[in-house]
Design a protein around this motif. Structure first.
Motif, short mmCIF file in Angstrom:
data_model
loop_
_atom_site.label_atom_id
_atom_site.label_comp_id
_atom_site.label_asym_id
_atom_site.label_seq_id
_atom_site.Cartn_x
_atom_site.Cartn_y
_atom_site.Cartn_z
N ALA A 1 0.82 -1.22 0.00
CA ALA A 1 0.00 0.00 0.00
C ALA A 1 0.85 1.26 0.00
CB ALA A 1 -0.92 0.00 1.22
N HIS A 2 2.16 1.11 0.20
CA HIS A 2 3.04 2.27 0.28
C HIS A 2 3.17 2.93 -1.09
CE1 HIS A 2 6.38 4.81 1.50
NE2 HIS A 2 6.28 4.36 2.73
N LEU A 3 3.02 4.22 -1.11
CA LEU A 3 3.06 4.94 -2.39
C LEU A 3 4.43 4.91 -3.04
CD1 LEU A 3 0.95 8.10 -1.49
CD2 LEU A 3 0.35 6.34 -3.17
N TRP A 4 5.50 4.85 -2.23
CA TRP A 4 6.83 5.06 -2.78
C TRP A 4 7.73 3.83 -2.72
CZ3 TRP A 4 5.09 9.00 -4.93
CH2 TRP A 4 4.31 9.94 -4.27
N VAL A 5 7.41 2.89 -1.87
CA VAL A 5 8.21 1.66 -1.76
C VAL A 5 7.68 0.65 -2.77
CG1 VAL A 5 8.96 -0.21 -0.26
CG2 VAL A 5 8.65 2.09 0.67
N THR A 6 8.55 0.08 -3.57
CA THR A 6 8.12 -0.89 -4.56
C THR A 6 7.76 -2.21 -3.88
OG1 THR A 6 10.42 -1.52 -4.97
CG2 THR A 6 9.46 0.12 -6.43
N ALA A 7 6.76 -2.90 -4.42
CA ALA A 7 6.23 -4.11 -3.79
C ALA A 7 7.26 -5.23 -3.70
CB ALA A 7 5.00 -4.59 -4.57
N ASP A 8 8.28 -5.21 -4.56
CA ASP A 8 9.25 -6.31 -4.54
C ASP A 8 10.12 -6.29 -3.28
OD1 ASP A 8 10.72 -4.06 -5.09
OD2 ASP A 8 11.66 -4.82 -6.92
N PHE A 9 10.01 -5.21 -2.48
CA PHE A 9 10.78 -5.19 -1.24
C PHE A 9 10.12 -6.02 -0.15
CE2 PHE A 9 11.88 -3.05 2.86
CZ PHE A 9 13.21 -3.43 2.88
N ALA A 10 8.85 -6.40 -0.33
CA ALA A 10 8.14 -7.15 0.70
C ALA A 10 8.85 -8.46 1.03
CB ALA A 10 6.71 -7.41 0.26
N GLU A 11 9.31 -9.17 0.02
CA GLU A 11 9.93 -10.48 0.27
C GLU A 11 11.24 -10.37 1.04
OE1 GLU A 11 11.57 -14.39 -2.20
OE2 GLU A 11 10.23 -12.95 -3.17
N PRO A 12 12.22 -9.53 0.60
CA PRO A 12 13.44 -9.41 1.41
C PRO A 12 13.19 -8.83 2.79
CG PRO A 12 13.44 -7.82 -0.40
CD PRO A 12 12.31 -8.77 -0.66
N ALA A 13 12.21 -7.91 2.90
CA ALA A 13 11.90 -7.36 4.22
C ALA A 13 11.35 -8.44 5.13
CB ALA A 13 10.89 -6.22 4.08
N ALA A 14 10.52 -9.33 4.57
CA ALA A 14 9.97 -10.43 5.36
C ALA A 14 11.09 -11.35 5.84
CB ALA A 14 8.95 -11.21 4.53
N ARG A 15 12.05 -11.61 4.95
CA ARG A 15 13.18 -12.47 5.35
C ARG A 15 13.98 -11.82 6.48
NH1 ARG A 15 14.01 -13.16 -0.28
NH2 ARG A 15 15.76 -11.71 -0.19
N SER A 16 14.19 -10.52 6.36
CA SER A 16 14.95 -9.81 7.38
C SER A 16 14.22 -9.83 8.72
CB SER A 16 15.20 -8.37 6.94
OG SER A 16 15.89 -7.65 7.93
N LEU A 17 12.90 -9.59 8.68
CA LEU A 17 12.13 -9.59 9.91
C LEU A 17 12.09 -10.98 10.54
CD1 LEU A 17 9.08 -7.32 9.01
CD2 LEU A 17 10.95 -6.79 10.57
N GLU A 18 11.98 -12.00 9.70
CA GLU A 18 11.96 -13.37 10.23
C GLU A 18 13.30 -13.72 10.88
OE1 GLU A 18 10.63 -17.02 11.38
OE2 GLU A 18 9.49 -15.29 10.64
N ALA A 19 14.38 -13.28 10.25
CA ALA A 19 15.70 -13.52 10.86
C ALA A 19 15.81 -12.79 12.19
CB ALA A 19 16.81 -13.05 9.90
N THR A 20 15.28 -11.56 12.24
CA THR A 20 15.30 -10.81 13.50
C THR A 20 14.44 -11.51 14.56
OG1 THR A 20 15.58 -8.75 12.28
CG2 THR A 20 14.85 -8.57 14.55
#
Length: 537
Positions: free
Chosen positions: A489-508
């Protein structure tokens, strides 16, 4: 009236989404430059596109112009031979006749709302100073007058990075930077599928007016920048210094303003960690550095100022080292009456500090000389006997080799040398013939009994720390649960960042789970520490 200006248009987010999607019509793999161009314009900043010819750089600027109404557009290709008249307008003949050095700026850059300057780093010194003032202050020195310009944003383009210190200031004026390459292999068929010129048709009601921009920029100034974002920016600044990426103080302030605009346009009253995805397009001087900034940010996504997992891990490690010191600490034991205890020969505790043991010299056991023993020393008459009158040898005792040199009176066989004496082994085995000395027993050690106040203080701090980590875990799980929706839903962040962000959060999350387990073991360890006995009142 002033209070009303602090609020953006109520339908701003929906309008911007419509604008963004409309501007992307007919473009292949130009999602990021279009998003950045629109955001730059909203924040009052400029966008620099670096890439080879034919990669739709000018098209991005033309599309951006369509997002505003009313708005004028100016476009120019610069060369080393470009003169100020090409950008700022010709000199006024009438003004010269009246001794005024003025330019006719209508239809030129000083009257443009959106401008595209291709090969911008070809600008020479005759153009550079006026261009810097126009980009930064939105003003143009026209003769004796400094005139305000309607400039919203400039999209600059270049095939290469600037060379020469004189262009550093111009390079720094472009807060947002984006490398634009040819369409990828995957996107190439889509590119070939377009027929003719595909334009963007934007409804009038979506386009932004000067009033809309003024409201957005004023409202953005009141957007909160939370501690976790400030901490992230501070850490990024330190990292940039270590990596040799130079970022001016002015640029950092502009970055904050950009993040505030990003948060506002997404309908929030505070900057989010996800807004910081934009940092990769602000903090680089060479295109290759963008990926480094992105990777750094991806690893930090989901962390916070106080709950950075790396910091928490260091804290827990310090606690574990402290517990181990307490566990490994040893003190001399005491009996019920408070007497120090020592370790006897069987390893059991005793209050007797010393005991008698066979003395040694240089590691060799020492003995007493046998009764009636003597030495024999050769002289002119054969041998002279000298009786050993002191069996202890003045308290120093005899080694075995010294005993072997003595002679012993054997009633059945006469005088025999000790080394050949039939009773030699029995004599040595009898501890009555040993030279004895008092030896201190080693202290009987036990785990140190810790003060009750120390244990209670440690348990209290661990409880507080665990509470903070559990709160952070709850926030982290909320991030994970809403991640996909937030980014898409973010106007400026591209949707393809969702997957790496999810990996990072899961690692955290896994790190945090491990930390909670370690904190549990720490608590158990401190609870099991021996405690000092309470004295009777």
């Amino acid at each position: 009236m002033a209070e009303a200006l602090k609020k953006p248009p109520p339908d701003l987010a929906a309008r911007l989404k419509g604008l963004r999607d409309g501007l992307l019509t007919g473009l292949v793999e130009r999602d990021v430059p279009v998003r950045l161009a629109l955001l730059a314009a909203l924040a009052g900043e400029h966008l620099l596109l670096i890439g080879p010819p034919g990669t739709a750089k000018s098209l991005v600027a033309r599309r951006l112009h369509q997002a505003f109404h009313p708005a004028t557009y100016f476009e120019r290709l610069l060369t080393r031979f470009s003169v100020p008249e090409e950008l700022f307008g010709p000199l006024s003949i009438k003004g010269l006749e009246e001794d005024r050095y003025e330019r006719l700026t209508e239809a030129y850059l000083p009257r443009a709302s959106i401008a595209f300057l291709d090969e911008i780093f070809k600008a020479n010194s005759a153009i550079l100073n006026a261009l810097l003032t126009l980009l930064n202050e939105r003003e143009f020195d026209n003769g004796k007058r400094r005139e305000a310009t309607p400039l919203i944003s400039v999209v600059g383009a270049s095939n290469e990075l600037p060379e020469g210190e004189e262009l550093d200031a111009l390079f720094d004026r472009f807060l947002l930077r984006c490398h634009v390459g040819p369409v990828s292999k995957a996107g190439f068929p889509s590119l070939l599928g377009f027929r003719g010129d595909v334009g963007a048709e934007l409804p009038r009601q979506l386009r932004l007016s000067e009033e809309d921009l003024a409201e957005v920029r004023q409202a953005a100034a009141s957007i909160a920048v939370p501690d976790d974002v400030v901490a992230l920016l501070a850490d990024l600044r330190e990292w940039c210094m270590a990596e040799g990426i130079q970022v001016s103080d002015r640029r950092w302030r502009k970055v904050v303003k950009l993040l505030q605009t990003a948060a506002l346009t997404n309908g929030r009253d505070r900057v989010s960690i996800w807004d910081c995805w934009l940092l990769q397009h602000c903090i680089w001087n060479e295109p290759g550095q963008r990926a480094k900034v992105h990777d750094w940010y991806e690893a930090r996504a989901g962390t916070s100022a106080k709950m950075d997992p790396s910091r928490l891990t260091q804290i827990v490690t310090v606690w574990e080292a402290g517990l181990k010191r307490d566990q490994d600490s040893r003190s001399q034991a005491r009996d019920a009456e408070g007497n120090l205890l020592f370790k006897d020969e069987d390893g059991k505790p005793t209050v007797a500090k010393g005991y008698m043991a066979q003395a040694k010299r240089g590691g060799e056991p020492l003995y007493l000389a046998p009764d009636d023993s003597h030495t024999r020393e050769p002289d002119h008459y054969g041998h002279t006997r000298w009786k050993v009158n002191d069996r202890t040898k003045a308290g120093s005792g005899f080694t075995l080799s010294e005993l072997n040199a003595l002679w012993v009176q054997d009633p059945s066989r006469g005088s025999r040398q000790f080394s050949h004496w039939p009773n030699r082994d029995a004599y040595l085995a009898n501890n009555a013939n040993w030279h004895m000395e008092e030896v201190d027993r080693p202290p009987f050690m036990e785990p140190t009994r810790q003060k009750a106040a120390h244990i209670e203080a440690c348990l209290k701090e661990l409880t507080s720390l665990r509470g903070q980590v559990e709160d952070y875990k709850a926030q982290l799980l909320a991030h994970i649960a809403s991640l996909d929706a937030d980014i898409r839903a973010h106007l400026w962040v591209t949707a393809d960042f969702a997957e790496p962000a999810a990996r990072s959060l899961e690692a955290t999350r896994r790190v945090v789970e491990t930390l909670l387990e370690r904190l549990g073991k720490l608590r158990q360890g401190f609870e099991l520490l021996p405690c000092e006995r309470e004295e009777a009142p």
